[in-house]
Design an enzyme around this catalytic site. Structure first.
Site, PDB file in Angstrom:
ATOM      1  N   LEU A  85     -12.761 -30.173  65.094  1.00 39.06           N
ATOM      2  CA  LEU A  85     -13.121 -29.592  63.794  1.00 39.06           C
ATOM      3  C   LEU A  85     -14.537 -29.973  63.415  1.00 39.06           C
ATOM      4  CD1 LEU A  85     -12.471 -27.980  61.285  1.00 39.06           C
ATOM      5  CD2 LEU A  85     -11.323 -30.001  60.335  1.00 39.06           C
ATOM      6  N   TRP A 143      -9.426 -50.705  65.144  1.00 38.33           N
ATOM      7  CA  TRP A 143     -10.569 -50.199  64.387  1.00 38.33           C
ATOM      8  C   TRP A 143     -11.833 -50.431  65.201  1.00 38.33           C
ATOM      9  CZ3 TRP A 143      -9.420 -47.273  60.410  1.00 38.33           C
ATOM     10  CH2 TRP A 143      -8.222 -47.482  59.725  1.00 38.33           C
ATOM     11  N   ALA A 166     -12.894 -42.994  69.853  1.00 45.10           N
ATOM     12  CA  ALA A 166     -11.554 -43.469  70.213  1.00 45.10           C
ATOM     13  C   ALA A 166     -11.477 -43.617  71.723  1.00 45.10           C
ATOM     14  CB  ALA A 166     -10.483 -42.488  69.736  1.00 45.10           C
ATOM     15  N   CYS A 204     -28.354 -29.929  27.994  1.00 42.19           N
ATOM     16  CA  CYS A 204     -27.791 -28.581  28.043  1.00 42.19           C
ATOM     17  C   CYS A 204     -28.072 -27.817  26.749  1.00 42.19           C
ATOM     18  CB  CYS A 204     -26.292 -28.642  28.327  1.00 42.19           C
ATOM     19  SG  CYS A 204     -25.309 -29.480  27.062  1.00 42.19           S
ATOM     20  N   SER A 234      -4.696 -23.901  61.067  1.00 47.20           N
ATOM     21  CA  SER A 234      -4.652 -22.467  61.358  1.00 47.20           C
ATOM     22  C   SER A 234      -3.236 -21.917  61.417  1.00 47.20           C
ATOM     23  CB  SER A 234      -5.365 -22.165  62.688  1.00 47.20           C
ATOM     24  OG  SER A 234      -6.748 -22.403  62.567  1.00 47.20           O
ATOM     25  N   GLU A 250     -26.065 -37.713  26.401  1.00 52.47           N
ATOM     26  CA  GLU A 250     -26.876 -37.782  25.189  1.00 52.47           C
ATOM     27  C   GLU A 250     -26.017 -38.123  23.967  1.00 52.47           C
ATOM     28  OE1 GLU A 250     -28.653 -34.417  27.772  1.00 52.47           O
ATOM     29  OE2 GLU A 250     -26.710 -35.386  27.439  1.00 52.47           O
TER      30      GLU A 250
END
Length: 358
Positions: free
Chosen positions: A292, A167, A159, A72, A219, A46
């Protein structure tokens, strides 16, 4: 409002942790000022629009302000935008949606109405929410929006059996993936990917003044201080076991280590997501291996899959997600297709878990 959203998108890579907001001022059917939120601590949309009109020598009194998020009403790094609009004498404010920030949450609109300004909200609300999906997630549940990116063949392989993966998808798809990296506040990967590929995990295919923070789930603190993902400092390693000597060596590279163990001696992934929310992370981008990836999905940490599929088949190879073995179809995890689009020779799928994890 569509024009205001285009202005908001100009801050796609720069406004974090603030939302991406655009504002235009309209008088007699003409745009007389426009702007978008600047990096944190600088002017909001603004103010930018009001300053733009002032530079043009235009009096904004009686104008309509179209803004993609409720102005805001609180003092943060900058003064309230609602007050600036009142002082400028605009006659009407059209907003896309209310601000989910508890410090605002309708108070901006109320301040405008109290000053006699006509207020309308809910215009192109869905588009405005999508633009700030991470900000809304953090404000409403205290956690970032977690997007998991992967690239695979049509038979879901990432993969070959020997690990070769570069790729599978086209350069066009890989460049598109960097745009999603660039909009994120942080990028997460696992120690397996770091050891195997030594990636940088930086944005390179998109011009951006800000690199997302790089986060490694590790980890046992196996990461080497010379890993490329730690170059330049500012990375974060999340471990399950503290080792004072290793932590000190990593600190010398400008890397922070936090220890968040779960009952199994691995990283407590939901606790990590919560911690990133406390650190004002809006959008979290995951680029990791199937282990993961699977753990994050199983533990309810992922909101959205960003999947690039190449028109090729790889056969017996590595998959996308290690989700374990299901005994019946009722255990399947349901998603909804949010968007499917061809990117170069490849297919890009955005799929969201349903229901969205709280």
């Amino acid at each position: 409002m569509a024009i205001a959203l285009e202005w908001a998108a100009k801050g796609m890579y720069t406004t974090t942790p603030n939302p991406r907001v655009g504002c235009i001022l309209v008088q007699h059917g003409q745009v007389i000022g426009a702007g978008h939120t600047q990096p944190a601590g600088q002017a909001h949309a603004e103010i930018q629009a009001l300053n733009d009109a002032a530079r043009r020598g235009i009096d904004v009194r009686g104008a309509t302000a179209y803004v993609t998020l409720e102005p805001c009403s609180h003092f943060g790094r900058t003064p309230p935008c609602a007050d600036a609009l009142v002082k400028a004498g605009v006659a009407r404010v059209v907003g896309a949606m209310a601000d989910p920030n508890p410090l605002v949450a309708g108070q901006g609109y109320e301040r405008l109405r109290a000053a006699g300004i006509a207020v309308t909200s809910g215009v192109l609300e869905d588009a405005a929410r999508e633009l700030n999906i991470g900000f809304f997630a953090r404000m409403q549940r205290g956690r970032p929006w977690v997007r998991m990116k992967a690239a695979a063949s049509l038979d879901g392989k990432t993969a070959l059996h020997n690990g070769q993966s570069q790729w599978i998808t086209s350069q066009t798809a890989r460049d598109d993936g960097h745009q999603w990296r660039a909009r994120a506040c942080a990028i997460v990967t696992g120690i397996g990917t770091v050891i195997e590929d030594d990636p940088q995990m930086t944005v390179r295919a998109v011009a951006t003044p800000r690199q997302p923070q790089r986060i490694i789930v590790d980890s046992r603190l196996q990461i080497h201080p010379d890993a490329r993902i730690l170059s330049g400092g500012g990375s974060l390693v999340v471990a399950a076991h503290g080792d004072t000597e290793k932590i000190a060596r990593l600190a010398d590279t400008g890397t922070e280590v936090i220890v968040l163990p779960n009952r199994d001696g691995k990283v407590d992934l939901p606790a990590m997501i919560d911690e990133l929310g406390r650190r004002q992370c809006n959008e979290l981008h995951v680029e990791a291996g199937f282990k993961l990836n699977g753990s994050l999905i199983r533990e309810g940490c992922v909101d959205e899959l960003l999947l690039y599929l190449a028109p090729t088949l790889l056969g017996d190879a590595l998959g996308l997600y290690d989700l374990g073995v299901l005994d019946n179809l009722e255990q399947k995890r349901n998603l909804t297709f949010h968007e499917v689009r061809q990117i170069g020779a490849d297919l890009r799928i955005l799929a969201r878990f349903s229901p969205i994890h709280p």
